[in-house]
Design a protein around this motif. Structure first.
Motif, short mmCIF file in Angstrom:
data_model
loop_
_atom_site.label_atom_id
_atom_site.label_comp_id
_atom_site.label_asym_id
_atom_site.label_seq_id
_atom_site.Cartn_x
_atom_site.Cartn_y
_atom_site.Cartn_z
N TYR A 290 0.85 -1.25 -0.12
CA TYR A 290 -0.05 -0.13 0.08
C TYR A 290 0.90 1.14 0.06
CZ TYR A 290 0.61 1.37 4.73
OH TYR A 290 1.06 1.65 6.19
N ILE A 291 0.26 2.16 -0.68
CA ILE A 291 0.85 3.71 -0.62
C ILE A 291 0.03 4.37 0.16
CG2 ILE A 291 2.33 3.40 -2.52
CD1 ILE A 291 0.35 4.77 -4.25
N ASN A 292 0.28 5.57 1.03
CA ASN A 292 -0.38 6.47 1.59
C ASN A 292 0.13 7.89 1.64
OD1 ASN A 292 -2.42 7.24 3.48
ND2 ASN A 292 -1.05 6.93 5.25
N THR A 293 -0.47 8.57 0.73
CA THR A 293 -0.03 10.01 0.52
C THR A 293 -1.09 10.69 -0.01
OG1 THR A 293 0.60 9.98 -2.19
CG2 THR A 293 2.31 8.79 -0.60
N PRO A 294 -0.98 12.08 -0.21
CA PRO A 294 -2.39 12.96 -0.63
C PRO A 294 -2.03 12.85 -2.17
CG PRO A 294 -0.68 14.10 0.97
CD PRO A 294 0.09 12.94 0.54
N PHE A 295 -1.11 12.31 -2.86
CA PHE A 295 -1.08 12.52 -4.08
C PHE A 295 -0.49 11.05 -4.69
CE2 PHE A 295 2.39 14.56 -1.92
CZ PHE A 295 3.63 13.44 -2.00
N ASN A 296 -1.40 10.05 -4.41
CA ASN A 296 -1.16 8.46 -4.85
C ASN A 296 -1.22 8.48 -6.25
OD1 ASN A 296 -1.03 7.90 -1.97
ND2 ASN A 296 -3.32 7.12 -2.24
N TRP A 297 -1.85 9.40 -7.00
CA TRP A 297 -1.83 9.37 -8.46
C TRP A 297 -0.31 9.38 -9.07
CZ3 TRP A 297 0.44 13.79 -10.91
CH2 TRP A 297 0.58 14.80 -9.93
N TYR A 298 0.39 10.15 -8.27
CA TYR A 298 1.84 10.06 -8.73
C TYR A 298 2.84 9.33 -7.98
CZ TYR A 298 6.55 12.47 -9.58
OH TYR A 298 7.67 12.56 -9.97
N ALA A 299 2.43 8.96 -6.95
CA ALA A 299 3.33 8.00 -6.22
C ALA A 299 2.91 6.65 -6.85
CB ALA A 299 2.89 7.59 -4.62
N ARG A 300 1.77 6.31 -7.43
CA ARG A 300 1.27 4.93 -8.04
C ARG A 300 2.48 4.66 -9.32
NH1 ARG A 300 -3.77 5.73 -8.14
NH2 ARG A 300 -3.83 6.52 -10.14
N LEU A 301 2.56 5.94 -9.86
CA LEU A 301 3.55 5.62 -11.20
C LEU A 301 4.89 5.18 -10.68
CD1 LEU A 301 2.52 9.00 -12.97
CD2 LEU A 301 1.76 6.63 -13.41
N TRP A 302 5.41 5.87 -9.65
CA TRP A 302 6.82 5.53 -9.27
C TRP A 302 6.78 4.07 -8.70
CZ3 TRP A 302 11.55 6.95 -10.44
CH2 TRP A 302 11.54 8.44 -10.90
N ALA A 303 5.74 3.81 -7.88
CA ALA A 303 5.52 2.39 -7.12
C ALA A 303 5.65 1.32 -8.11
CB ALA A 303 4.40 2.41 -6.04
N HIS A 304 4.66 1.35 -8.96
CA HIS A 304 4.69 0.51 -10.29
C HIS A 304 5.89 0.20 -10.97
CE1 HIS A 304 3.32 -1.34 -14.01
NE2 HIS A 304 2.19 -1.68 -13.50
N TYR A 305 6.52 1.43 -11.23
CA TYR A 305 7.73 1.20 -12.02
C TYR A 305 8.99 0.51 -11.34
CZ TYR A 305 11.36 2.62 -15.51
OH TYR A 305 12.21 2.95 -16.28
N LEU A 306 9.00 0.88 -9.97
CA LEU A 306 9.99 0.48 -9.20
C LEU A 306 9.81 -1.19 -8.75
CD1 LEU A 306 11.04 3.47 -6.92
CD2 LEU A 306 12.38 2.46 -8.81
N MET A 307 8.40 -1.31 -8.22
CA MET A 307 7.96 -2.64 -7.82
C MET A 307 8.08 -3.67 -8.90
SD MET A 307 7.85 -2.62 -4.53
CE MET A 307 7.08 -4.33 -4.44
N THR A 308 7.92 -3.42 -10.21
CA THR A 308 7.99 -4.17 -11.23
C THR A 308 9.33 -4.42 -11.34
OG1 THR A 308 6.02 -3.27 -12.36
CG2 THR A 308 7.61 -4.29 -13.70
N ASP A 309 10.15 -3.38 -11.48
CA ASP A 309 11.78 -3.75 -11.52
C ASP A 309 12.45 -4.72 -10.57
OD1 ASP A 309 14.25 -2.90 -13.22
OD2 ASP A 309 14.82 -2.35 -11.21
#
Length: 326
Positions: A290-309
């Protein structure tokens, strides 16, 4: 010289605000709309408003000059170990962009007051209204106190990767459930490694059954304890990830992207094996976090990219442990 003064003043302002937000004991959050969006706007505005009009004669210059101020803030906070490089790499595109927007606002306000970009009377701009500027620089502190953690919203994500292995499921399963050390480093560099995420070194497992404990060790003293919650030999391995943020060395992860912290946590890893015709195996690894920020729309992009890697690297590690076949 006035350009240097403007950039330095705006950078010092940004550093002071960062220290205020970082020492507010939860009253103000670094991971907030106020800090990541409003503060850079003010930094950009100050950079241009304190600069002689002749130094900024176009909107393009007004947009990009505050990027230099943002870079100064970035370098100083990294050198003083106030922020980590991974965190800055993630937020700098937004921070610099909004600083540029602040610069554009200042540029258009200046033109409106002076009569246009070619107006020769620079004194109007060199002596901005002190009260207005004071209110502007104090605004992030006031809004930061109001916002606090209210804007944060937890969101679960699941990332999945798969690989086709030239080995029977039983053999792949043996590698998944055996303690092992990482194979010799390869020349391939992953994105997560480039960003400073530690590489996987070894894995230990104390029991091949539900309730068994697996520990994954990484470089720089990072490790994760995992508990087996589902165990179906050669078919399914489900691990609950028990990240202990207090056990993660501060030099490894910035507090704002700390796994197990209030903004990011990995909950579960799932390995699924499917036997294929010809004796091969499809190995699928999925991670729920899970991510927990006020801007999950942006955090989700980085999380997806890094976790996939990261998941891809884990699958490649399993593949490297299998005997080579012709």
């Amino acid at each position: 010289m006035k350009f240097v003064f403007a950039a330095a003043f705006a950078a010092v302002y940004g550093l002071v605000i960062r220290l205020f937000f970082g020492s507010a004991n939860g009253l103000m959050e670094i991971m907030s709309v106020t800090f990541l969006f409003l503060v850079p706007v003010v930094i950009g505005f100050l950079t241009i408003i304190l600069m002689p009009a002749a130094k900024t004669t176009s909107g393009t210059a007004a947009f990009f000059k505050p990027w230099l101020t943002s870079l100064i803030v970035l370098l100083v906070t990294i050198l003083l170990k106030i922020e980590g490089s991974i965190c800055w790499i993630m937020i700098f595109p937004i921070f610099a962009t909004f600083a540029g927007i602040g610069g554009l606002i200042a540029y258009h306000v200046r033109n409106a007051r002076s009569g246009g970009p070619n107006d020769s009377d620079e004194n109007k701009w060199q002596r901005p209204n002190t009260l207005n500027v004071s209110l502007l620089v104090a605004m992030p502190l006031a809004l930061g106190l109001v916002e606090g953690e209210k804007a944060s919203a937890p969101q679960e994500m699941v990332i999945q990767r798969a690989v086709i292995l030239n080995a029977p499921a039983a053999e792949v399963w043996q590698q998944l459930t055996t303690s092992h050390a990482m194979s010799a480093p390869t020349s391939k560099m992953s994105v997560s490694a480039l960003l400073g995420f530690p590489k996987h070194k070894s894995t230990t497992l104390d029991a091949r059954s539900v309730g068994g404990k697996r520990t994954a060790y990484y470089e720089k003293g990072l490790y994760f304890d995992e508990t087996i919650t589902q165990y179906q030999p050669a078919r399914l391995l489900v691990l609950r990830v028990d990240a202990n943020p207090n056990a993660i060395p501060p030099a490894v992860m910035d507090e704002h992207i700390l796994i197990g912290g209030k903004h990011l946590d990995i909950l579960e890893d799932v390995y699924e094996l499917e036997s294929l015709p010809g004796g091969g195996t499809r190995l699928t690894l999925s991670s729920r976090f899970y991510i927990n920020t006020p801007f999950n729309w942006y955090a989700r992009l980085w999380a997806h990219y890094l976790m996939t890697d990261i998941l891809q690297s884990e699958l490649e590690l399993v593949e490297s442990k299998l005997p080579r076949r012709a």
